[in-house]
Each structure stands twice: as C-alpha cells, then as structure tokens.
Enzyme design. Structure first.
Site, PDB file in Angstrom:
ATOM      1  CB  SER A 167      41.683  35.391  46.571  1.00  0.00           C
ATOM      2  OG  SER A 167      42.670  35.785  46.575  1.00  0.00           O
ATOM      3  CB  THR A 168      44.989  37.893  50.720  1.00  0.00           C
ATOM      4  OG1 THR A 168      45.153  37.941  48.933  1.00  0.00           O
ATOM      5  CG2 THR A 168      45.981  38.144  51.385  1.00  0.00           C
ATOM      6  CG  HIS A 193      41.916  34.342  43.248  1.00  0.00           C
ATOM      7  ND1 HIS A 193      41.622  35.918  44.137  1.00  0.00           N
ATOM      8  CD2 HIS A 193      41.030  33.702  42.879  1.00  0.00           C
ATOM      9  CE1 HIS A 193      40.400  35.623  43.532  1.00  0.00           C
ATOM     10  NE2 HIS A 193      40.020  34.684  42.541  1.00  0.00           N
ATOM     11  CG  MET A 286      42.316  43.008  48.204  1.00  0.00           C
ATOM     12  SD  MET A 286      41.600  44.254  50.111  1.00  0.00           S
ATOM     13  CE  MET A 286      41.881  46.133  49.067  1.00  0.00           C
ATOM     14  CG  ASP A 289      36.526  36.020  41.886  1.00  0.00           C
ATOM     15  OD1 ASP A 289      35.614  35.714  40.683  1.00  0.00           O
ATOM     16  OD2 ASP A 289      37.719  35.106  41.758  1.00  0.00           O
TER      17      ASP A 289
END
Length: 348
Positions: A167-168, A193, A286, A289
C-alpha cells in the site's frame, strides 16, 4: 508530529479552484489544520522552510519548476511527507520515485469532490506517520545494469505461485523487488492499493523497468512463468484453480479489509485454491490488509516474507502480519528479492 496535536498541512497548487477545494475539505477534518498554501514550488519552498508543515499536498504539474523537479532537489535535504494531487498522469510515478509518499487522483466531476477530500484526508493522516525514504531517490529509477541470470529449468520452479501485496510507499518498494528478479520468475500476482486508472500505467512502468513481462490483470488470465500481473483498481483479484492451471478472477465486489483490490482477498484465495508451492510477500502500507491472508497462506505451507520496519514508508501491514505469526522472515525492500531467489533455488 506530536501525538494528539493536529496535523499541519501546506497545500501547493497553482489552481485557485483546486486549492480552495482542498483547503476547505481538509479543514473540515478534526485532526487536520491547513496552515497555508503556495501557488508554485518557489512559493512552496519558502513557506515550507518558514511554516514547517507535517505534511504537504502538491500538484504534479505547475508553471515554472514542476513538482517532480522540486521533490528531487528538496526532499533529500528536507524529508517532509508529500502527497501528490494529480490527474490521470504517468508523471505521478516519477514524482513518487523522487520522494513523494503517496498520491490521490483529482476529481473529474462535482459529485466526486466529497469522496476526493475524504480520501485525501485519510492519506494525510497516514502520511503524517510515514518515513520519507531518500537514499535511492535522487534520480528516477532505471533498468538495473547488472546482469540477472535466469533461474533456468526445473520442474519444481514450474509449480510455484508468488503473491505480493503493498500500500503506501509500495509503488517504489515493489519496483525495488521486481527489478532484481529474472525474466523467468514464477508467476506473480501483485495487489497495490491505487486509484482507478493508475494500475494500467503502473503495470506498464514495471514492464519497462523489470526483466519479466508485467501487465494489468484481466478476468480469466492464466498464470504462466515469466509473467507478473498487477490487480486492476476497484476490482477484487483472486486466484482460481482449473485442473492443474491457475487463472485470475477480477470482479466487482464488496471491499475486503477496507480495500478493493484487497491483499487479504488475493492471499486468502491463494491459501484456499493453490495446490503447488506458494510464496507470499507483504510490503509497506498502513493498516492490516494482507496479514490474515498471509497467515492463512503460511498455515498451508507457504514461504512468507515481510518487509522490515527500517525500509518501510509505513510499517503497518508488515508489522501486523509479523505480530500474528504470518511472516517466516523479514527483509528490506532491497534484499527481499535475494531472499526470494534463495528460497526458489531450494524448490528446483
């Protein structure tokens, strides 16, 4: 940033309409304070040095020096978290490689503004906790000069499936892994993401910079060696077994663990249907998931790798996975590839 205080944000955009929309939207969040705005990168530099914001939102395209050039020159010496606010533009990935921690897509219609500002506010909260990595950001990433030898034949390597979730901070961290892998890598499925519209461009970027073929996944695609698939934005991506072959299902559906596509959805499907050797890799991001899905994979015998705290932009998803026992080994994004290749050699 001190816990309990508001996150101080500087908004950088040459469009008064965009600035006002962002300032109004972020100011309505109880944990965010907009401390000022800048109309170009020169203005931004002066105000960043004076106001010391916790997070900066920045347009990619502005008159004079672009956001990308500004990041390349400023971030190595002043590592402040920057969130890009961009239209559907390939240059966003160059800006991420220059040091930005995340990005959000500008709304295309009036009805999308509330969704946009809510999403941006959430990214501001995450960015305020991010570690800005600058060591490898001075120049845009290029195809590695070193020769990467092929894995070669071997029945065992023809029966391996690899899943990777991030993700991030994951766009560049995943590239750090992928560009060090050979062209004949076992099939990989990547969940990152990302806003709708950008996953095709991201797959194209990986395809240019890496040895293996990389493409955006489509419903019904069959896994094959030497090919990596990027899950399309806004669809859930899962594996399906048909006899001794595996295909990808990309379908609309509810969010899983707060995301669509979801790392958990993909990892869980691997745990349920894959009957050959598996590897799961969870990277910077973050939240949680992917943690539960990775644990399910490990319980089914998968070899699992988690990105370590020191190399993560946000040590969230890998931390949760590690804490619940889903991770066999932790490694930096620069060494995950060598850990993976050493494991694959044992499966020949």
């Amino acid at each position: 940033m001190v816990t309990g205080t508001k996150i101080r944000v500087l908004v950088v955009d040459d469009s008064a309409i965009a600035r006002n929309m962002i300032i109004k939207g972020l100011s309505e969040h109880p944990r965010i304070e907009v401390i000022g705005f800048a109309i170009n990168t020169l203005d931004a530099k002066q105000k960043m040095e004076r106001l010391k914001p916790d997070v900066v939102t920045m347009d990619v395209e502005m008159p004079g020096q672009s956001g990308i050039e500004f990041l390349k020159s400023y971030i190595p010496e002043h590592p402040v978290p920057v969130i890009l606010v961009s239209s559907l533009n390939l240059k966003v990935f160059d800006a991420l490689s220059a040091g930005a921690v995340d990005f959000v897509r500008k709304p295309e219609a009036q009805d999308d503004k509330a969704v946009f500002t809510a999403g941006l506010a959430q990214k501001v909260l995450i960015a305020s906790m991010a570690r800005v990595r600058t060591s490898a950001r001075a120049a845009a990433p290029a195809a590695p000069a070193a020769v990467i030898p092929p894995l070669g034949g071997g029945g065992g390597l023809d029966r391996v499936v690899i899943g990777l979730g991030a993700s991030t901070g994951g766009t560049e961290a995943t590239l750090e892994v992928m560009k060090r892998l050979p062209a004949d890598i076992p099939p990989m499925v990547i969940v990152q993401h990302m806003p709708k519209g950008f996953t095709q461009m991201y797959a194209d970027r990986l395809n240019r910079l890496c040895k293996m073929e990389v493409r955006e996944a489509k419903n019904g695609d069959e896994l094959r060696r030497g090919l990596a698939y990027v899950a399309p934005a806004d669809l859930q991506c899962r594996l399906v077994r048909i006899g001794d072959k595996y295909t990808i299902s990309c379908t609309a559906g509810e969010k899983v663990s707060g995301h669509r596509p979801s790392v958990d959805a993909m990892f869980q499907s691997m745990a349920e249907v894959v009957r050959c050797k598996m590897v799961g890799i969870i990277m910077t991001g973050m939240g949680q998931d992917g943690a539960a899905g990775l644990l399910a994979m490990r319980k089914r015998g998968a070899y699992t790798i988690g990105q370590d705290k020191e190399s993560c932009v946000v040590y969230g998803m890998p931390m949760v996975a590690h804490d619940i026992g889903a991770v066999c080994i932790q490694a930096s994004c620069e060494t995950i590839s060598s850990v993976l290749l050493r494991h694959l050699q044992t499966l020949r």
